[in-house]
Write a protein that holds these residues in place. Structure first.
Motif, PDB file in Angstrom:
ATOM      1  N   GLU A 146       2.437   6.189  15.117  1.00 22.87           N
ATOM      2  CA  GLU A 146       2.179   7.187  16.152  1.00 22.87           C
ATOM      3  C   GLU A 146       0.683   7.319  16.437  1.00 22.87           C
ATOM      4  OE1 GLU A 146       2.527  12.064  16.535  1.00 22.87           O
ATOM      5  OE2 GLU A 146       3.741  10.990  15.058  1.00 22.87           O
ATOM      6  N   LEU A 147      -0.131   7.328  15.383  1.00 24.71           N
ATOM      7  CA  LEU A 147      -1.574   7.503  15.540  1.00 24.71           C
ATOM      8  C   LEU A 147      -2.253   6.301  16.188  1.00 24.71           C
ATOM      9  CD1 LEU A 147      -2.399   9.145  12.089  1.00 24.71           C
ATOM     10  CD2 LEU A 147      -2.550  10.254  14.330  1.00 24.71           C
ATOM     11  N   THR A 148      -1.596   5.144  16.152  1.00 26.78           N
ATOM     12  CA  THR A 148      -2.206   3.916  16.672  1.00 26.78           C
ATOM     13  C   THR A 148      -1.462   3.360  17.885  1.00 26.78           C
ATOM     14  OG1 THR A 148      -0.918   2.590  15.104  1.00 26.78           O
ATOM     15  CG2 THR A 148      -3.132   3.290  14.404  1.00 26.78           C
ATOM     16  N   ASP A 149      -0.620   4.185  18.513  1.00 25.90           N
ATOM     17  CA  ASP A 149       0.160   3.741  19.681  1.00 25.90           C
ATOM     18  C   ASP A 149       0.984   2.487  19.378  1.00 25.90           C
ATOM     19  OD1 ASP A 149      -0.830   5.829  21.311  1.00 25.90           O
ATOM     20  OD2 ASP A 149      -2.633   4.672  21.771  1.00 25.90           O
ATOM     21  N   GLY A 150       1.492   2.439  18.150  1.00 24.60           N
ATOM     22  CA  GLY A 150       2.370   1.343  17.762  1.00 24.60           C
ATOM     23  C   GLY A 150       1.674   0.071  17.338  1.00 24.60           C
ATOM     24  N   LYS A 151       0.356   0.064  17.320  1.00 24.86           N
ATOM     25  CA  LYS A 151      -0.385  -1.168  17.016  1.00 24.86           C
ATOM     26  C   LYS A 151      -0.728  -1.308  15.538  1.00 24.86           C
ATOM     27  CE  LYS A 151      -2.514  -1.207  21.617  1.00 24.86           C
ATOM     28  NZ  LYS A 151      -3.803  -1.134  22.367  1.00 24.86           N
ATOM     29  N   PHE A 152      -0.688  -0.235  14.801  1.00 24.45           N
ATOM     30  CA  PHE A 152      -1.109  -0.180  13.410  1.00 24.45           C
ATOM     31  C   PHE A 152      -2.615  -0.431  13.283  1.00 24.45           C
ATOM     32  CE2 PHE A 152       3.508  -0.904  13.023  1.00 24.45           C
ATOM     33  CZ  PHE A 152       3.823   0.224  12.286  1.00 24.45           C
ATOM     34  N   CYS A 153      -3.116  -0.826  12.109  1.00 26.23           N
ATOM     35  CA  CYS A 153      -4.551  -0.762  11.812  1.00 26.23           C
ATOM     36  C   CYS A 153      -5.168  -2.152  11.699  1.00 26.23           C
ATOM     37  CB  CYS A 153      -4.783  -0.009  10.504  1.00 26.23           C
ATOM     38  SG  CYS A 153      -4.066   1.648  10.485  1.00 26.23           S
ATOM     39  N   GLU A 154      -6.327  -2.314  12.314  1.00 29.36           N
ATOM     40  CA  GLU A 154      -7.019  -3.605  12.243  1.00 29.36           C
ATOM     41  C   GLU A 154      -7.442  -3.953  10.821  1.00 29.36           C
ATOM     42  OE1 GLU A 154      -8.124  -2.057  16.442  1.00 29.36           O
ATOM     43  OE2 GLU A 154      -7.735  -1.219  14.456  1.00 29.36           O
ATOM     44  N   ARG A 155      -7.740  -2.926  10.034  1.00 25.85           N
ATOM     45  CA  ARG A 155      -8.126  -3.134   8.637  1.00 25.85           C
ATOM     46  C   ARG A 155      -7.367  -2.128   7.781  1.00 25.85           C
ATOM     47  NH1 ARG A 155      -9.836  -6.656  11.165  1.00 25.85           N
ATOM     48  NH2 ARG A 155     -11.939  -7.529  11.256  1.00 25.85           N
ATOM     49  N   VAL A 156      -6.837  -2.600   6.664  1.00 23.92           N
ATOM     50  CA  VAL A 156      -6.198  -1.712   5.692  1.00 23.92           C
ATOM     51  C   VAL A 156      -6.731  -2.083   4.312  1.00 23.92           C
ATOM     52  CG1 VAL A 156      -4.053  -0.903   4.659  1.00 23.92           C
ATOM     53  CG2 VAL A 156      -4.118  -1.467   7.101  1.00 23.92           C
ATOM     54  N   ILE A 157      -7.238  -1.081   3.600  1.00 23.42           N
ATOM     55  CA  ILE A 157      -7.757  -1.293   2.250  1.00 23.42           C
ATOM     56  C   ILE A 157      -6.813  -0.630   1.261  1.00 23.42           C
ATOM     57  CG2 ILE A 157      -9.677  -0.937   0.662  1.00 23.42           C
ATOM     58  CD1 ILE A 157     -11.517  -0.718   3.100  1.00 23.42           C
ATOM     59  N   GLU A 158      -6.234  -1.430   0.364  1.00 19.93           N
ATOM     60  CA  GLU A 158      -5.375  -0.905  -0.709  1.00 19.93           C
ATOM     61  C   GLU A 158      -6.253  -0.686  -1.931  1.00 19.93           C
ATOM     62  OE1 GLU A 158      -3.595  -0.765  -4.305  1.00 19.93           O
ATOM     63  OE2 GLU A 158      -4.209  -2.793  -3.728  1.00 19.93           O
ATOM     64  N   ALA A 159      -6.362   0.584  -2.372  1.00 22.90           N
ATOM     65  CA  ALA A 159      -7.290   0.930  -3.444  1.00 22.90           C
ATOM     66  C   ALA A 159      -6.604   1.670  -4.583  1.00 22.90           C
ATOM     67  CB  ALA A 159      -8.437   1.778  -2.879  1.00 22.90           C
ATOM     68  N   VAL A 160      -5.337   1.326  -4.835  1.00 24.16           N
ATOM     69  CA  VAL A 160      -4.590   1.987  -5.910  1.00 24.16           C
ATOM     70  C   VAL A 160      -4.330   1.035  -7.077  1.00 24.16           C
ATOM     71  CG1 VAL A 160      -2.484   3.235  -6.523  1.00 24.16           C
ATOM     72  CG2 VAL A 160      -3.495   3.550  -4.257  1.00 24.16           C
ATOM     73  N   GLY A 161      -3.813  -0.147  -6.777  1.00 24.91           N
ATOM     74  CA  GLY A 161      -3.517  -1.102  -7.837  1.00 24.91           C
ATOM     75  C   GLY A 161      -2.086  -1.061  -8.332  1.00 24.91           C
ATOM     76  N   LYS A 162      -1.164  -0.569  -7.495  1.00 25.60           N
ATOM     77  CA  LYS A 162       0.252  -0.518  -7.848  1.00 25.60           C
ATOM     78  C   LYS A 162       1.074  -1.218  -6.765  1.00 25.60           C
ATOM     79  CE  LYS A 162      -0.445   2.013 -11.536  1.00 25.60           C
ATOM     80  NZ  LYS A 162      -0.257   1.429 -12.894  1.00 25.60           N
ATOM     81  N   GLN A 163       2.333  -1.528  -7.106  1.00 26.50           N
ATOM     82  CA  GLN A 163       3.186  -2.290  -6.192  1.00 26.50           C
ATOM     83  C   GLN A 163       3.452  -1.537  -4.886  1.00 26.50           C
ATOM     84  OE1 GLN A 163       4.841  -5.630  -6.717  1.00 26.50           O
ATOM     85  NE2 GLN A 163       4.807  -5.245  -4.527  1.00 26.50           N
ATOM     86  N   TRP A 164       3.869  -0.274  -4.976  1.00 25.42           N
ATOM     87  CA  TRP A 164       4.232   0.435  -3.755  1.00 25.42           C
ATOM     88  C   TRP A 164       3.055   0.543  -2.778  1.00 25.42           C
ATOM     89  CZ3 TRP A 164       4.297   6.337  -2.992  1.00 25.42           C
ATOM     90  CH2 TRP A 164       4.670   6.635  -1.673  1.00 25.42           C
ATOM     91  N   PRO A 165       1.853   0.967  -3.227  1.00 26.65           N
ATOM     92  CA  PRO A 165       0.739   1.019  -2.273  1.00 26.65           C
ATOM     93  C   PRO A 165       0.430  -0.333  -1.645  1.00 26.65           C
ATOM     94  CG  PRO A 165       0.235   2.288  -4.225  1.00 26.65           C
ATOM     95  CD  PRO A 165       1.493   1.532  -4.530  1.00 26.65           C
ATOM     96  N   LEU A 166       0.606  -1.415  -2.400  1.00 23.25           N
ATOM     97  CA  LEU A 166       0.382  -2.750  -1.842  1.00 23.25           C
ATOM     98  C   LEU A 166       1.404  -3.055  -0.758  1.00 23.25           C
ATOM     99  CD1 LEU A 166      -1.233  -5.398  -2.009  1.00 23.25           C
ATOM    100  CD2 LEU A 166       0.399  -6.170  -3.743  1.00 23.25           C
ATOM    101  N   ASP A 167       2.668  -2.728  -1.021  1.00 28.80           N
ATOM    102  CA  ASP A 167       3.716  -2.914  -0.003  1.00 28.80           C
ATOM    103  C   ASP A 167       3.404  -2.094   1.243  1.00 28.80           C
ATOM    104  OD1 ASP A 167       5.101  -4.536  -1.770  1.00 28.80           O
ATOM    105  OD2 ASP A 167       6.441  -2.930  -2.446  1.00 28.80           O
TER     106      ASP A 167
END
Length: 317
Positions: A196-217
């Motif tokens: 919704e926040l990106t008008d359906g385009k999602f994000c040009e950059r995503v940084i995963e900073a947790v180190g677990k399976q679910w956040p990576l997914d």
């Protein structure tokens, strides 16, 4: 000197040991403190591959302090220089580092704690992320690292969507410039909100900073077509599975942002020194908990359990 020794799973002891002497090309640092890293939690838990006792001061790699001894051939540093050190036995009163693995701290940082390794790590991750003005950047996991990356991305002109489990962390993300914050509760709900926040385009950059399976997914699903997924989380507690169908279909660039070249680490620390000394970055609100060296075990437990209000522990000898 005093040094902490990992005596067994979840067991830390303080011992008196000989003060280390710097060899050729090395310096000795009288430590003012050392940050506690989440990477310590795996050996702290006592996995089968660990052997005990550990080395005195072992696991500590975020130290800073004052040079009090010079090894043969060291000319670029002087006694009394205050430095951040990339060394590996800094849960102690003193540690030894290669002379080219310390960064001098300017007078503007006098009296301030400076765990150089994690600060430099944040700057290296930011560089690898290739973030530009006008992009939408999702940061999954707002701890010490995620908060700094929020500030760096915001200052670069990006719009940051911060996603984290704890309300306290989301408040910190707002303080560090996040345009939007989303509680990390419902997988599908997060995806729909970012869509919704990106008008359906999602994000040009995503940084995963947790180190677990679910956040990576989750991070992969938030990355736009031809976007970059940056893996900054510490994934050392077991293997991971990835949705290769999604990665392939969207044409993602996947970046493992963990550096292994000591020279690159030091360059990141230098960038961090410049940013903090100039006032462009103020990490001081992120140093939420301080412990004496004899309470290192408590610091590790809190780093694992994340009590309310916790972001980063410093151990101060």
């Amino acid at each position: 000197m005093r040094a902490a020794v990992l005596a067994g799973p979840g067991e830390m002891r303080l011992k008196q040991v000989d003060r280390p002497e710097p060899g050729p090309g090395q310096v000795r640092v009288k430590l003012e403190g050392c940050g506690v890293c989440a990477s310590n939690l795996t050996p702290w838990s006592g996995p089968e591959w660990m052997s005990f006792p550990g080395e005195p001061g072992g696991m500590g790699h975020e130290g800073w302090g004052t040079i009090d001894a010079l090894g043969e051939g060291v000319t670029a540093m002087q006694l009394g220089d205050r430095v951040a050190a990339l060394s590996y036995k800094s849960y102690a009163d003193f540690d030894v580092a290669e002379a080219d693995a310390v960064v001098k701290l300017p007078p503007a940082l006098h009296g301030q704690p400076f765990p150089g390794e994690p600060l430099g790590c944040a700057f290296n991750i930011f560089r690898r992320s290739d973030i530009e003005a006008g992009q939408t950047v999702a940061i999954v996991g707002i701890g010490f690292l995620g908060a700094i990356l929020t500030r760096l991305a915001t200052d670069a002109g990006a719009r940051v969507i911060a996603i984290s489990r704890r309300p306290f962390s989301l408040d910190v993300a707002r303080q560090f410039g996040a345009a939007e914050v989303i509680p990390m509760e419902d997988h599908g709900g997060i995806i729909e909100r970012v869509k919704e926040l990106t008008d359906g385009k999602f994000c040009e950059r995503v940084i995963e900073a947790v180190g677990k399976q679910w956040p990576l997914d989750l991070a992969a699903e938030l990355t736009a077509e031809r976007g970059k997924l940056i893996v900054a989380g510490y994934h050392q507690d077991g293997p991971r599975q990835v949705n290769m169908w999604l990665w392939n279909w969207r044409g993602l660039d996947v970046i493992n942002a963990h550096e292994r070249d000591p020279a690159r680490y030091i360059e990141g620390i230098r960038e961090a020194v410049d940013a903090v000394a100039s006032g462009r970055l103020d990490p001081s609100p992120l140093y939420t908990h301080r412990y004496p060296l004899e309470r290192l075990g408590d610091a590790l437990n809190d780093t694992r359990d994340r009590p309310d209000g916790f972001l980063k522990a410093l151990v101060v000898p």
